[in-house]
Design a protein around this motif. Structure first.
Motif, mmCIF file in Angstrom:
data_model
loop_
_atom_site.group_PDB
_atom_site.id
_atom_site.type_symbol
_atom_site.label_atom_id
_atom_site.label_comp_id
_atom_site.label_asym_id
_atom_site.label_seq_id
_atom_site.Cartn_x
_atom_site.Cartn_y
_atom_site.Cartn_z
ATOM 1 N N GLU A 127 0.823 -1.204 0.000
ATOM 2 C CA GLU A 127 0.000 0.000 0.000
ATOM 3 C C GLU A 127 0.863 1.262 0.000
ATOM 4 O O GLU A 127 0.534 2.247 -0.673
ATOM 5 N N ALA A 128 1.979 1.225 0.718
ATOM 6 C CA ALA A 128 2.847 2.406 0.804
ATOM 7 C C ALA A 128 3.713 2.590 -0.435
ATOM 8 O O ALA A 128 4.162 3.704 -0.714
ATOM 9 N N HIS A 129 3.930 1.511 -1.170
ATOM 10 C CA HIS A 129 4.820 1.573 -2.335
ATOM 11 C C HIS A 129 4.117 0.979 -3.554
ATOM 12 O O HIS A 129 4.266 -0.216 -3.840
ATOM 13 N N PRO A 130 3.368 1.773 -4.282
ATOM 14 C CA PRO A 130 2.655 1.259 -5.453
ATOM 15 C C PRO A 130 3.579 0.656 -6.510
ATOM 16 O O PRO A 130 3.119 -0.116 -7.357
ATOM 17 N N ASP A 131 4.859 1.009 -6.472
ATOM 18 C CA ASP A 131 5.804 0.483 -7.457
ATOM 19 C C ASP A 131 6.264 -0.935 -7.141
ATOM 20 O O ASP A 131 6.768 -1.637 -8.016
ATOM 21 N N ILE A 132 6.089 -1.366 -5.905
ATOM 22 C CA ILE A 132 6.528 -2.706 -5.519
ATOM 23 C C ILE A 132 5.481 -3.729 -5.958
ATOM 24 O O ILE A 132 4.336 -3.705 -5.521
ATOM 25 N N ILE A 133 5.905 -4.650 -6.818
ATOM 26 C CA ILE A 133 5.011 -5.657 -7.387
ATOM 27 C C ILE A 133 4.955 -6.903 -6.522
ATOM 28 O O ILE A 133 3.893 -7.509 -6.349
ATOM 29 N N ALA A 134 6.108 -7.284 -5.973
ATOM 30 C CA ALA A 134 6.181 -8.555 -5.248
ATOM 31 C C ALA A 134 7.047 -8.412 -4.008
ATOM 32 O O ALA A 134 7.932 -7.549 -3.939
ATOM 33 N N MET A 135 6.796 -9.298 -3.033
ATOM 34 C CA MET A 135 7.522 -9.244 -1.765
ATOM 35 C C MET A 135 7.641 -10.650 -1.199
ATOM 36 O O MET A 135 6.709 -11.457 -1.318
ATOM 37 N N CYS A 136 8.795 -10.944 -0.597
ATOM 38 C CA CYS A 136 9.037 -12.265 -0.021
ATOM 39 C C CYS A 136 9.591 -12.151 1.394
ATOM 40 O O CYS A 136 10.415 -11.274 1.681
ATOM 41 N N HIS A 137 9.155 -13.067 2.252
ATOM 42 C CA HIS A 137 9.679 -13.155 3.609
ATOM 43 C C HIS A 137 9.555 -14.588 4.097
ATOM 44 O O HIS A 137 8.588 -15.284 3.783
ATOM 45 N N ALA A 138 10.560 -15.047 4.818
ATOM 46 C CA ALA A 138 10.498 -16.363 5.442
ATOM 47 C C ALA A 138 11.394 -16.351 6.674
ATOM 48 O O ALA A 138 12.289 -15.508 6.793
ATOM 49 N N HIS A 139 11.119 -17.263 7.589
ATOM 50 C CA HIS A 139 11.929 -17.382 8.793
ATOM 51 C C HIS A 139 13.016 -18.417 8.523
ATOM 52 O O HIS A 139 12.745 -19.620 8.543
ATOM 53 N N THR A 140 14.213 -17.952 8.257
ATOM 54 C CA THR A 140 15.303 -18.815 7.815
ATOM 55 C C THR A 140 16.409 -18.877 8.857
ATOM 56 O O THR A 140 16.545 -17.992 9.706
ATOM 57 N N VAL A 141 17.226 -19.907 8.766
ATOM 58 C CA VAL A 141 18.280 -20.127 9.761
ATOM 59 C C VAL A 141 19.338 -19.035 9.720
ATOM 60 O O VAL A 141 19.612 -18.368 10.727
ATOM 61 N N TYR A 142 19.934 -18.821 8.566
ATOM 62 C CA TYR A 142 21.054 -17.888 8.483
ATOM 63 C C TYR A 142 20.581 -16.436 8.476
ATOM 64 O O TYR A 142 21.194 -15.569 9.100
ATOM 65 N N GLY A 143 19.475 -16.172 7.796
ATOM 66 C CA GLY A 143 18.929 -14.822 7.810
ATOM 67 C C GLY A 143 18.507 -14.398 9.194
ATOM 68 O O GLY A 143 18.754 -13.268 9.622
ATOM 69 N N GLY A 144 17.872 -15.307 9.923
ATOM 70 C CA GLY A 144 17.453 -14.997 11.279
ATOM 71 C C GLY A 144 18.632 -14.759 12.194
ATOM 72 O O GLY A 144 18.635 -13.835 13.023
ATOM 73 N N ALA A 145 19.673 -15.590 12.049
ATOM 74 C CA ALA A 145 20.864 -15.424 12.879
ATOM 75 C C ALA A 145 21.565 -14.105 12.573
ATOM 76 O O ALA A 145 21.944 -13.356 13.479
ATOM 77 N N PHE A 146 21.710 -13.812 11.289
ATOM 78 C CA PHE A 146 22.402 -12.580 10.915
ATOM 79 C C PHE A 146 21.601 -11.353 11.338
ATOM 80 O O PHE A 146 22.171 -10.324 11.729
ATOM 81 N N ALA A 147 20.271 -11.452 11.286
ATOM 82 C CA ALA A 147 19.430 -10.317 11.665
ATOM 83 C C ALA A 147 19.617 -9.931 13.122
ATOM 84 O O ALA A 147 19.381 -8.781 13.504
ATOM 85 N N SER A 148 20.054 -10.871 13.954
ATOM 86 C CA SER A 148 20.255 -10.561 15.366
ATOM 87 C C SER A 148 21.425 -9.608 15.581
ATOM 88 O O SER A 148 21.539 -8.984 16.646
ATOM 89 N N LEU A 149 22.304 -9.487 14.590
ATOM 90 C CA LEU A 149 23.484 -8.631 14.719
ATOM 91 C C LEU A 149 23.153 -7.165 14.471
ATOM 92 O O LEU A 149 23.930 -6.286 14.850
ATOM 93 N N GLY A 150 22.036 -6.903 13.805
ATOM 94 C CA GLY A 150 21.631 -5.522 13.557
ATOM 95 C C GLY A 150 22.575 -4.750 12.674
ATOM 96 O O GLY A 150 22.780 -3.550 12.865
ATOM 97 N N LYS A 151 23.168 -5.426 11.689
ATOM 98 C CA LYS A 151 24.099 -4.745 10.794
ATOM 99 C C LYS A 151 23.846 -5.165 9.354
ATOM 100 O O LYS A 151 23.193 -6.178 9.087
ATOM 101 N N LYS A 152 24.394 -4.382 8.438
ATOM 102 C CA LYS A 152 24.253 -4.690 7.021
ATOM 103 C C LYS A 152 25.259 -5.758 6.601
ATOM 104 O O LYS A 152 26.269 -6.000 7.263
ATOM 105 N N LEU A 153 24.967 -6.371 5.467
ATOM 106 C CA LEU A 153 25.930 -7.260 4.843
ATOM 107 C C LEU A 153 27.126 -6.463 4.357
ATOM 108 O O LEU A 153 26.977 -5.323 3.885
ATOM 109 N N GLU A 154 28.285 -7.066 4.426
ATOM 110 C CA GLU A 154 29.487 -6.425 3.910
ATOM 111 C C GLU A 154 29.778 -6.953 2.506
ATOM 112 O O GLU A 154 29.426 -8.091 2.174
ATOM 113 N N PRO A 155 30.426 -6.159 1.654
ATOM 114 C CA PRO A 155 30.762 -6.619 0.291
ATOM 115 C C PRO A 155 31.973 -7.543 0.324
ATOM 116 O O PRO A 155 33.082 -7.178 -0.083
#
Length: 280
Positions: A127-155
């Motif tokens: 609703e907030a972004h009419p340009d966004i067509i699709a969106m994905c979310h899941a509760h994953t092992v590595y994503g969930g673990a990394f999210a606990s660090l509160g930081k961005k991915l590094e290159p």
């Protein structure tokens, strides 16, 4: 061949290509982005790819009970979106059990219930972004673990570079299950101009302004990048980073919406041969 860099940094070629990966030889077998003559044809296409995206999540072990929701806008009625049904495993999602919902969470087509958290978060973003067509979310092992660090991915790799300056960390509502509408509204603003978000103490989100295929592939890629980052961090050895200039170069060539769509075509081909029940 001249390459023109537009203000948006999207790469354009003088021969009409949008990616250097597209063949210069016109007679080669190569995926092409489809065009549609009717909303019905486009809707069927989107629903088939949404099912395939759910099956791809299952193949990659991205399931966790009933958690996880993928959405794509209806082409004729953009205020409505198709999504996977509540409490049906990703591997069992098919055309016949998809549901169509509005931004209030009301199911307007289909027999199954909607995932409350999926409605709260996805509907707010759509609703907030009419340009966004699709969106994905899941509760994953590595994503969930990394999210606990509160930081961005590094290159740290070429693969991780596709998210360089193209993802955010969201701290609002961190760790609190999103079942209230206000929770979705608080985090929806974060998706402006990026294709991915790491929600602190929660997990990963990807969006696409191009296709459900792009959103799904970039989610799979983001999970892998989180795994790589955690593995490198565990060594205790500081990695050698990709320089910002090289990271941007890689992102522009292999991190675009089109490339996400193109990557998914290999997954689509595999699923077509191995899981014909998708279309039941």
């Amino acid at each position: 061949m001249q390459i023109v860099l537009e203000p948006t940094s999207e790469i354009q070629f003088t021969d009409g290509r949008v990616s250097i990966y597209q063949p210069e030889q016109a007679d080669r077998i190569f995926p092409t982005v489809p065009e549609f003559s009717s909303f019905a044809d486009e809707r069927r296409h989107l629903k088939e790819r949404l099912v395939a995206a759910c099956r791809a999540f299952a193949l990659n072990g991205l399931d966790y009970g009933f958690a996880g929701h993928l959405t794509v806008r209806d082409p004729e009625h953009p205020s409505l979106y198709w999504t996977n049904p509540m409490a049906v495993h990703f591997s069992q999602v098919k055309l016949s059990n998809l549901i169509l919902a509005d931004h209030t969470g009301k199911v307007v087509e289909g027999q199954h219930a909607i995932n409350r958290a999926g409605f709260v978060l996805h509907s707010a973003v759509h609703e907030a972004h009419p340009d966004i067509i699709a969106m994905c979310h899941a509760h994953t092992v590595y994503g969930g673990a990394f999210a606990s660090l509160g930081k961005k991915l590094e290159p740290i790799t070429q693969d991780a570079a596709v998210f360089f300056e193209d993802h955010v960390v969201i701290g609002d509502e961190a760790g609190q299950v999103a079942v209230e509408v206000k929770a979705g509204n608080k985090i929806s603003h974060a998706f402006t101009g990026v294709k991915a978000a790491i929600h602190q103490n929660h997990g990963l989100f990807t969006v696409s302004r191009h296709s459900i295929e792009a959103a799904a592939f970039w989610f799979i890629a983001l999970e892998r990048c989180c795994q790589q980052q955690l593995m490198i961090d565990a060594t205790g050895i500081p990695p050698r980073m990709v320089t910002p200039e090289r990271a941007r170069y890689s992102r522009e060539h292999v991190g675009s919406e089109y490339i996400g769509w193109l990557h998914f075509q290999a997954i689509w081909g595999q699923l077509l041969e191995t899981q014909p029940d998708m279309f039941d």
